[in-house]
Design a protein around this motif. Structure first.
Motif, short mmCIF file in Angstrom:
data_model
loop_
_atom_site.label_atom_id
_atom_site.label_comp_id
_atom_site.label_asym_id
_atom_site.label_seq_id
_atom_site.Cartn_x
_atom_site.Cartn_y
_atom_site.Cartn_z
N ALA A 181 0.72 -1.30 0.01
CA ALA A 181 -0.12 0.10 -0.09
C ALA A 181 0.66 1.21 0.05
CB ALA A 181 -0.78 0.00 1.10
N GLY A 182 2.02 1.11 0.34
CA GLY A 182 2.93 2.27 0.53
C GLY A 182 3.51 3.05 -0.84
N VAL A 183 3.12 2.16 -2.04
CA VAL A 183 3.50 2.82 -3.29
C VAL A 183 2.46 3.94 -3.61
CG1 VAL A 183 4.84 0.70 -3.98
CG2 VAL A 183 2.57 0.79 -4.62
N VAL A 184 2.89 4.79 -4.41
CA VAL A 184 1.95 5.93 -4.73
C VAL A 184 1.69 5.78 -5.79
CG1 VAL A 184 1.53 8.46 -4.57
CG2 VAL A 184 2.95 7.44 -2.75
N ASP B 68 -0.68 -7.76 7.10
CA ASP B 68 0.01 -8.88 7.46
C ASP B 68 1.22 -8.69 8.17
OD1 ASP B 68 0.15 -11.90 7.34
OD2 ASP B 68 1.17 -11.84 5.87
N PRO B 69 1.58 -9.34 9.32
CA PRO B 69 2.84 -9.23 10.25
C PRO B 69 4.19 -9.53 9.24
CG PRO B 69 1.34 -9.89 11.49
CD PRO B 69 0.78 -10.18 10.04
N LEU B 70 5.09 -8.68 9.68
CA LEU B 70 6.41 -8.65 8.87
C LEU B 70 7.19 -9.95 9.81
CD1 LEU B 70 7.75 -5.48 7.60
CD2 LEU B 70 6.81 -7.25 6.27
N TRP B 71 7.67 -11.13 9.20
CA TRP B 71 8.35 -11.95 9.91
C TRP B 71 9.88 -12.13 9.22
CZ3 TRP B 71 6.03 -17.35 11.55
CH2 TRP B 71 4.91 -17.14 12.34
N VAL B 72 10.79 -12.85 9.81
CA VAL B 72 12.14 -12.97 9.18
C VAL B 72 12.66 -14.10 8.98
CG1 VAL B 72 13.13 -13.06 11.58
CG2 VAL B 72 14.56 -12.08 9.64
N ILE C 139 11.48 0.33 0.90
CA ILE C 139 11.73 -0.16 2.28
C ILE C 139 11.76 0.76 3.39
CG2 ILE C 139 13.96 -0.68 2.11
CD1 ILE C 139 13.52 -3.39 3.98
N ALA C 140 12.65 1.70 3.08
CA ALA C 140 12.97 2.83 4.09
C ALA C 140 11.57 3.49 4.54
CB ALA C 140 13.82 3.85 3.69
N ILE C 141 10.67 3.87 3.42
CA ILE C 141 9.28 4.33 3.92
C ILE C 141 8.32 3.49 4.30
CG2 ILE C 141 7.37 5.68 2.74
CD1 ILE C 141 9.53 6.88 0.80
N ASN C 142 8.36 2.31 3.70
CA ASN C 142 7.11 1.48 3.90
C ASN C 142 7.62 0.56 5.37
OD1 ASN C 142 5.68 2.11 1.65
ND2 ASN C 142 6.63 0.53 0.43
N VAL C 143 8.58 0.23 5.62
CA VAL C 143 9.07 -0.76 6.71
C VAL C 143 9.91 0.15 7.81
CG1 VAL C 143 10.19 -2.99 7.18
CG2 VAL C 143 8.68 -2.76 5.32
#
Length: 314
Positions: A152-155, A168-172, A203-207
């Motif tokens: 959703a973060g892409v404009v 959805d939660p981020l996992w590693v 990734i800097a903006i979205n995460v």
């Protein structure tokens, strides 16, 4: 010069030819014989030639009418076919939806969504492209894609509607020999010293904007595809961040997959739909089906997390 001939006149003419009788043709068209005769007279007046030969015993095509009859039938047949096709599109017995999504979604949610939709609408052709998010947005803007999926973060361009459908939660993902796999979860602080094999755009903006800067990974190794990142992780130390829905994909590479906490960050998934004054019935149907179906994804994510926790306890 075009003649003002109506479809009703053509249908009356063909009906008389097929019945070889004004009275029988009138019954077929649910008209009085006088009304039918009036339509034939109007048609002959418009074209300026006699199309039917009438006797007290039968009705048949004139010499000109013999030539005109197949053309009239073809016009009516083409119209009927066009109207049938329109009905099929409206009632979703036919149609085309062009869908695109990046790899993470292509390997997880989209196959299930498309299969469920096709089960409900077998006549609609869903054509799917698994492409980078930049190509998803480009396809929406140039008209080659009807519906796209991605973070959703892409404009997107203003010509695109955005519908949030899941978070959805981020996992590693980690190698099985990584000491962090001995815990039930991993914190962002734990990952700071590991190379992050990153396939996520922005990734800097979205995460990372949701993570204290002091816990940001010191090294980002950029790649284009999640499969590439997971393949690289198999042969080198590091970490790959994925939404929890990617667990089957991660496990398929023989990697360990753990919740990523402190803080817990969610990957928000959006559906992108081209703005249009009138979307096709098939595209509207796929959009609405997705909005109704998306709560199943969140429920499925919770079940996957419970299963993973049970697996860890065992």
């Amino acid at each position: 010069m075009a003649m003002d001939v109506t479809l009703r006149q053509l249908r009356a003419y063909v009906a008389v030819l097929e019945a070889a009788s004004f009275s029988e043709a009138a019954k077929t068209m649910h008209l009085s014989q006088a009304a039918l005769s009036g339509l034939i007279k109007e048609l002959e007046s418009r074209v300026g030639v006699r199309l039917l030969d009438r006797t007290t015993r039968k009705v048949s095509a004139s010499a000109v009418g013999e030539t005109f009859a197949p053309m009239a039938r073809r016009v009516l047949s083409n119209l009927d076919e066009a109207l049938d096709n329109l009905t099929n599109l409206k009632e979703l017995r036919r149609g085309l939806v062009r869908v695109a999504a990046p790899e993470t979604l292509s390997c997880t949610l989209l196959p299930e969504l498309i299969a469920e939709y096709n089960h409900s609408h077998p006549g609609v052709d869903v054509r799917f492209d698994d492409v980078p998010i930049q190509e998803v947005l480009a396809g929406l803007q140039n008209g080659s894609t009807d519906i796209g999926f991605g973070p959703a973060g892409v404009v997107p361009d203003q010509s695109v509607e955005v519908h949030m459908i899941c978070a959805d939660p981020l996992w590693v993902a980690l190698r099985s020999d990584d000491p962090l796999t001995k815990s039930k979860s991993v914190s962002w602080k734990d990952l700071r010293e590991r190379s992050l094999l990153n396939y996520m755009p922005n990734i800097a903006i979205n995460v990372l904007s949701n993570v204290p800067s002091r816990h940001h990974p010191k090294e980002l190794v950029p790649v284009h595809r999640v499969n590439t990142a997971l393949s690289m992780l198999r042969v080198r130390q590091g970490a790959v961040i994925c939404p929890s829905m990617a667990e089957p994909l991660v496990r398929g590479f023989g990697l360990t997959f753990l919740p990523l906490l402190q803080p817990a960050v969610k990957w928000r998934i959006a559906m992108f739909v081209r703005h249009s004054a009138s979307l096709s019935p098939a595209v509207e149907s796929f959009r609405d089906f997705t909005l109704d179906f998306s709560p199943n994804w969140a429920a499925g994510g919770m079940e996957r997390r419970r299963t993973s926790e049970r697996r860890k306890r065992v």
